[in-house]
Enzyme design. Structure first.
Site, PDB file in Angstrom:
ATOM      1  N   ARG A   1       1.022  -1.191   0.024  1.00  0.00           N
ATOM      2  CA  ARG A   1      -0.109   0.105   0.098  1.00  0.00           C
ATOM      3  C   ARG A   1       0.835   1.309  -0.105  1.00  0.00           C
ATOM      4  O   ARG A   1       0.493   2.316  -0.508  1.00  0.00           O
ATOM      5  CB  ARG A   1      -1.007  -0.012   1.357  1.00  0.00           C
ATOM      6  CG  ARG A   1      -2.162  -1.163   1.076  1.00  0.00           C
ATOM      7  CD  ARG A   1      -2.928  -0.854   2.272  1.00  0.00           C
ATOM      8  NE  ARG A   1      -2.161  -1.411   3.558  1.00  0.00           N
ATOM      9  CZ  ARG A   1      -1.905  -2.593   3.883  1.00  0.00           C
ATOM     10  NH1 ARG A   1      -2.337  -3.781   2.927  1.00  0.00           N
ATOM     11  NH2 ARG A   1      -1.392  -2.981   4.874  1.00  0.00           N
TER      12      ARG A   1
ATOM     13  N   GLU B   1       5.976  -9.636  15.993  1.00  0.00           N
ATOM     14  CA  GLU B   1       5.333 -10.219  17.107  1.00  0.00           C
ATOM     15  C   GLU B   1       5.686 -11.579  17.214  1.00  0.00           C
ATOM     16  O   GLU B   1       6.072 -12.159  18.336  1.00  0.00           O
ATOM     17  CB  GLU B   1       3.777  -9.883  17.353  1.00  0.00           C
ATOM     18  CG  GLU B   1       3.256  -9.735  18.599  1.00  0.00           C
ATOM     19  CD  GLU B   1       1.684  -9.700  18.674  1.00  0.00           C
ATOM     20  OE1 GLU B   1       1.374  -9.073  17.625  1.00  0.00           O
ATOM     21  OE2 GLU B   1       1.344  -9.697  19.731  1.00  0.00           O
TER      22      GLU B   1
HETATM   23  P1  AMP Z   1       4.649  -2.208  11.774  1.00  0.00           P
HETATM   24  O1  AMP Z   1       6.044  -2.883  11.216  1.00  0.00           O
HETATM   25  O2  AMP Z   1       4.169  -3.073  12.830  1.00  0.00           O
HETATM   26  O3  AMP Z   1       4.900  -0.640  12.138  1.00  0.00           O
HETATM   27  O4  AMP Z   1       3.467  -2.426  10.640  1.00  0.00           O
HETATM   28  C1  AMP Z   1       3.443  -1.636   9.473  1.00  0.00           C
HETATM   29  C2  AMP Z   1       3.165  -2.202   8.136  1.00  0.00           C
HETATM   30  O5  AMP Z   1       2.099  -3.089   8.433  1.00  0.00           O
HETATM   31  C3  AMP Z   1       2.597  -1.151   7.306  1.00  0.00           C
HETATM   32  O6  AMP Z   1       3.437  -1.270   6.206  1.00  0.00           O
HETATM   33  C4  AMP Z   1       1.082  -1.267   7.063  1.00  0.00           C
HETATM   34  O7  AMP Z   1       0.763  -1.341   5.960  1.00  0.00           O
HETATM   35  C5  AMP Z   1       0.735  -2.634   7.796  1.00  0.00           C
HETATM   36  N1  AMP Z   1      -0.014  -2.665   9.291  1.00  0.00           N
HETATM   37  C6  AMP Z   1       0.438  -2.917  10.534  1.00  0.00           C
HETATM   38  N2  AMP Z   1      -0.669  -2.794  11.354  1.00  0.00           N
HETATM   39  C7  AMP Z   1      -1.868  -2.275  10.468  1.00  0.00           C
HETATM   40  C8  AMP Z   1      -3.128  -2.133  10.503  1.00  0.00           C
HETATM   41  N3  AMP Z   1      -3.671  -2.244  11.781  1.00  0.00           N
HETATM   42  N4  AMP Z   1      -4.038  -1.951   9.777  1.00  0.00           N
HETATM   43  C9  AMP Z   1      -3.383  -1.886   8.557  1.00  0.00           C
HETATM   44  N5  AMP Z   1      -2.243  -1.814   8.180  1.00  0.00           N
HETATM   45  C10 AMP Z   1      -1.352  -2.559   9.004  1.00  0.00           C
END
Ligand code: AMP
Length: 173
Positions: free
Chosen positions: A62, A99
């Site tokens: 995205r 996680e």
């Molecule tokens: P993180 O590494 O945990 O910061 O996750 C970021 C990536 O995961 C981004 O590229 C987001 O597109 C996706 N992502 C993580 N959590 C969500 C969520 N609750 N809703 C949508 N996309 C998420």
């Protein structure tokens, strides 16, 4: 007409338990499919790109949609950060903890140079692992990271604490 951040926010759909139980997924597809909302989102994000940025880097998948729209508006080149095996040329890789388990991202070794000042663009900042990996990869090419810009930040996950550069988000939850 340019939609406000609040109007764009109202189009983001919460999908509980996707892709797994306990995750409240922020679905941006209703924003993308609304021409005025998508254009307005790109305008708002483009305004947040730090001065002096020479290129944008966006994260599969995205992030590509938002990064491309912002790159057009700001007249900047776009660099892709992708899952393993997707980029055709030589790559740098970086693995990071999730996680449960680990994930890896890659960048082309020549995507950026030490003269580049790059800003990372993605849709959601959650735990920060993905954006932090993007920072590492951009730095590995020799570039300087000017910051990162997100549509939405899940502030309660403290993702920005994992980032070395400054993070900005249109919406903070
Ligand atoms: P993180 O590494 O945990 O910061 O996750 C970021 C990536 O995961 C981004 O590229 C987001 O597109 C996706 N992502 C993580 N959590 C969500 C969520 N609750 N809703 C949508 N996309 C998420």
């Amino acid at each position: 007409m340019k939609l406000s951040v609040e109007q764009i926010h109202s189009l983001i759909r919460d999908v509980p338990d996707f892709p797994k139980p306990g995750i409240l997924f922020k679905d941006i597809t209703p924003v993308l499919s609304d021409a005025a909302a998508f254009a307005s989102l790109a305008d708002h994000l483009a305004e947040r790109i730090p001065a002096g940025t020479t290129k944008l880097a966006s994260i599969e998948s995205r992030g590509f949609l938002l990064g491309a729209a912002v790159a057009m508006r700001r007249g900047l080149g776009l660099v892709l950060i992708r899952k393993p095996g997707k980029l055709p040329y030589s790559t740098f890789s970086h693995s990071y903890d999730l996680e449960y388990g680990r994930d890896t991202l890659q960048i082309h070794v020549d995507a950026l140079s030490n003269e580049d000042r790059v800003c990372i663009v993605d849709d959601v900042l959650a735990t920060g692992g993905t954006a932090a990996a993007a920072e590492v990869l951009c730095t590995e090419t020799g570039a300087t990271v000017t910051g990162s810009v997100f549509l939405l930040e899940l502030g309660f996950l403290n993702g920005r604490q994992k980032l070395k550069s400054s993070a900005d988000a249109l919406i903070r939850l």
